[in-house]
Design a protein around this motif. Structure first.
Motif, PDB file in Angstrom:
ATOM      1  N   ASN A 143      22.607  39.607  50.397  1.00 27.02           N
ATOM      2  CA  ASN A 143      23.553  38.687  49.753  1.00 27.02           C
ATOM      3  C   ASN A 143      23.352  38.574  48.247  1.00 27.02           C
ATOM      4  OD1 ASN A 143      24.744  38.078  52.254  1.00 27.02           O
ATOM      5  ND2 ASN A 143      23.182  36.532  52.631  1.00 27.02           N
ATOM      6  N   LYS A 144      22.761  39.590  47.639  1.00 26.64           N
ATOM      7  CA  LYS A 144      22.496  39.558  46.199  1.00 26.64           C
ATOM      8  C   LYS A 144      22.966  40.822  45.505  1.00 26.64           C
ATOM      9  CE  LYS A 144      18.446  36.664  46.540  1.00 26.64           C
ATOM     10  NZ  LYS A 144      17.048  36.516  46.290  1.00 26.64           N
ATOM     11  N   GLN A 145      23.173  40.666  44.228  1.00 23.22           N
ATOM     12  CA  GLN A 145      23.313  41.812  43.347  1.00 23.22           C
ATOM     13  C   GLN A 145      21.967  41.994  42.671  1.00 23.22           C
ATOM     14  OE1 GLN A 145      26.656  41.211  40.725  1.00 23.22           O
ATOM     15  NE2 GLN A 145      28.117  41.670  42.347  1.00 23.22           N
ATOM     16  N   PHE A 146      21.678  43.210  42.254  1.00 23.75           N
ATOM     17  CA  PHE A 146      20.417  43.478  41.583  1.00 23.75           C
ATOM     18  C   PHE A 146      20.609  44.585  40.568  1.00 23.75           C
ATOM     19  CE2 PHE A 146      20.632  45.616  45.653  1.00 23.75           C
ATOM     20  CZ  PHE A 146      20.219  46.914  45.417  1.00 23.75           C
ATOM     21  N   LYS A 147      19.772  44.560  39.559  1.00 21.09           N
ATOM     22  CA  LYS A 147      19.870  45.520  38.464  1.00 21.09           C
ATOM     23  C   LYS A 147      18.703  46.490  38.527  1.00 21.09           C
ATOM     24  CE  LYS A 147      20.408  45.851  33.500  1.00 21.09           C
ATOM     25  NZ  LYS A 147      20.541  45.154  32.230  1.00 21.09           N
ATOM     26  N   ILE A 148      19.013  47.778  38.402  1.00 19.48           N
ATOM     27  CA  ILE A 148      17.997  48.815  38.265  1.00 19.48           C
ATOM     28  C   ILE A 148      18.391  49.616  37.032  1.00 19.48           C
ATOM     29  CG2 ILE A 148      16.836  50.805  39.276  1.00 19.48           C
ATOM     30  CD1 ILE A 148      17.723  49.851  42.033  1.00 19.48           C
ATOM     31  N   GLY A 149      17.515  49.639  36.050  1.00 19.01           N
ATOM     32  CA  GLY A 149      17.863  50.316  34.800  1.00 19.01           C
ATOM     33  C   GLY A 149      19.098  49.673  34.203  1.00 19.01           C
ATOM     34  N   GLU A 150      20.113  50.492  33.922  1.00 19.17           N
ATOM     35  CA  GLU A 150      21.361  49.988  33.337  1.00 19.17           C
ATOM     36  C   GLU A 150      22.402  49.638  34.398  1.00 19.17           C
ATOM     37  OE1 GLU A 150      22.546  53.282  30.922  1.00 19.17           O
ATOM     38  OE2 GLU A 150      21.008  52.921  29.408  1.00 19.17           O
ATOM     39  N   ALA A 151      22.158  49.995  35.658  1.00 18.74           N
ATOM     40  CA  ALA A 151      23.162  49.847  36.722  1.00 18.74           C
ATOM     41  C   ALA A 151      23.000  48.540  37.492  1.00 18.74           C
ATOM     42  CB  ALA A 151      23.070  51.021  37.697  1.00 18.74           C
ATOM     43  N   ILE A 152      24.120  48.050  38.013  1.00 14.30           N
ATOM     44  CA  ILE A 152      24.115  46.864  38.880  1.00 14.30           C
ATOM     45  C   ILE A 152      24.551  47.306  40.281  1.00 14.30           C
ATOM     46  CG2 ILE A 152      25.090  44.568  39.307  1.00 14.30           C
ATOM     47  CD1 ILE A 152      23.901  44.311  36.659  1.00 14.30           C
ATOM     48  N   PHE A 153      23.812  46.845  41.279  1.00 14.45           N
ATOM     49  CA  PHE A 153      24.071  47.170  42.678  1.00 14.45           C
ATOM     50  C   PHE A 153      24.308  45.898  43.471  1.00 14.45           C
ATOM     51  CE2 PHE A 153      21.470  50.490  40.925  1.00 14.45           C
ATOM     52  CZ  PHE A 153      22.001  51.650  41.439  1.00 14.45           C
TER      53      PHE A 153
END
Length: 159
Positions: free
Chosen positions: A98-108
Motif C-alpha cells: 500500500n505504499k509508493q517508494f523511491k529507488i534512485g530517481e524512479a518512483i514505484f
C-alpha cells in the motif's frame, strides 16, 4: 502509537545490491550496474517492459536468498536463479504494501507478492519451489521514470 504511525517507521533505508534484466523468456538474466525504469512499462531491456500490468518490476530481499539457501541445505541462492529484477538489502519488502517508494530517481508502487513459479524447482533443484514460498519478494509498477543504480537507497512513503 497508532498503526498508521508504525507503518511509517523504519530502522534504516534499504539499498540496491544487484540489478538484473531478463531479455527473453528462457534466456539467462543479465546483471547490470544501472537501468532506466520507464513509467507504466518496466525496466529497459527486460522482457516484461510492456505497457500496463502490475508485474512491471520484481524485487527480492538479499536476506531471503540466504533463507531459501538454508531451506535447500546450502548457502545463499544466486539471485540470477530467482529471475527477479532488483535485489535489495536492509528493508522488509512486505512493509511496502500500500505504499509508493523511491529507488534512485524512479518512483514505484507495490503491486503484489511475487510468488514462485515451477521454474524454481528447475533452477534451484528439488524442493526449490517450496523453499521460495513466502520468500519470492514483491512486484511493483513504475509510477515515475528514472535511473536506478547499484547502491541506490530505497525510501518508502505512505500513499
Amino acid at each position: 502509537m497508532e498503526f498508521k504511525e508504525l507503518f511509517g517507521n523504519y530502522a534504516q533505508v534499504g539499498r540496491v545490491k544487484a540489478i538484473l534484466i531478463r531479455p527473453a523468456r528462457l534466456e539467462a538474466v543479465l546483471f547490470v550496474k544501472e537501468v532506466m525504469a520507464v513509467q507504466n512499462k518496466g525496466l529497459t531491456g527486460d522482457r516484461y517492459k510492456t505497457s500496463g500490468g502490475s508485474r512491471q518490476v520484481t524485487l527480492i530481499q538479499l536476506e531471503h536468498l540466504k533463507a531459501v539457501g538454508s531451506f535447500l541445505g546450502r548457502g545463499a541462492v544466486d539471485p540470477a536463479l530467482t529471475r527477479r529484477n532488483i535485489v535489495v538489502e536492509g528493508i522488509n519488502l512486505l512493509s511496502l504494501k500500500n505504499k509508493q517508494f523511491k529507488i534512485g530517481e524512479a518512483i514505484f508502487e507495490y503491486s503484489g507478492e511475487c510468488h514462485p513459479c515451477s521454474r524454481m524447482e528447475e533452477n534451484l533443484g528439488t524442493g526449490g519451489y517450496n523453499a521460495m514460498r513466502g520468500h519470492g519478494g514483491i512486484t511493483a509498477k513504475v509510477i515515475l521514470s528514472g535511473l536506478i543504480k547499484e547502491g541506490d537507497n530505497i525510501f518508502p512513503s505512505i500513499i
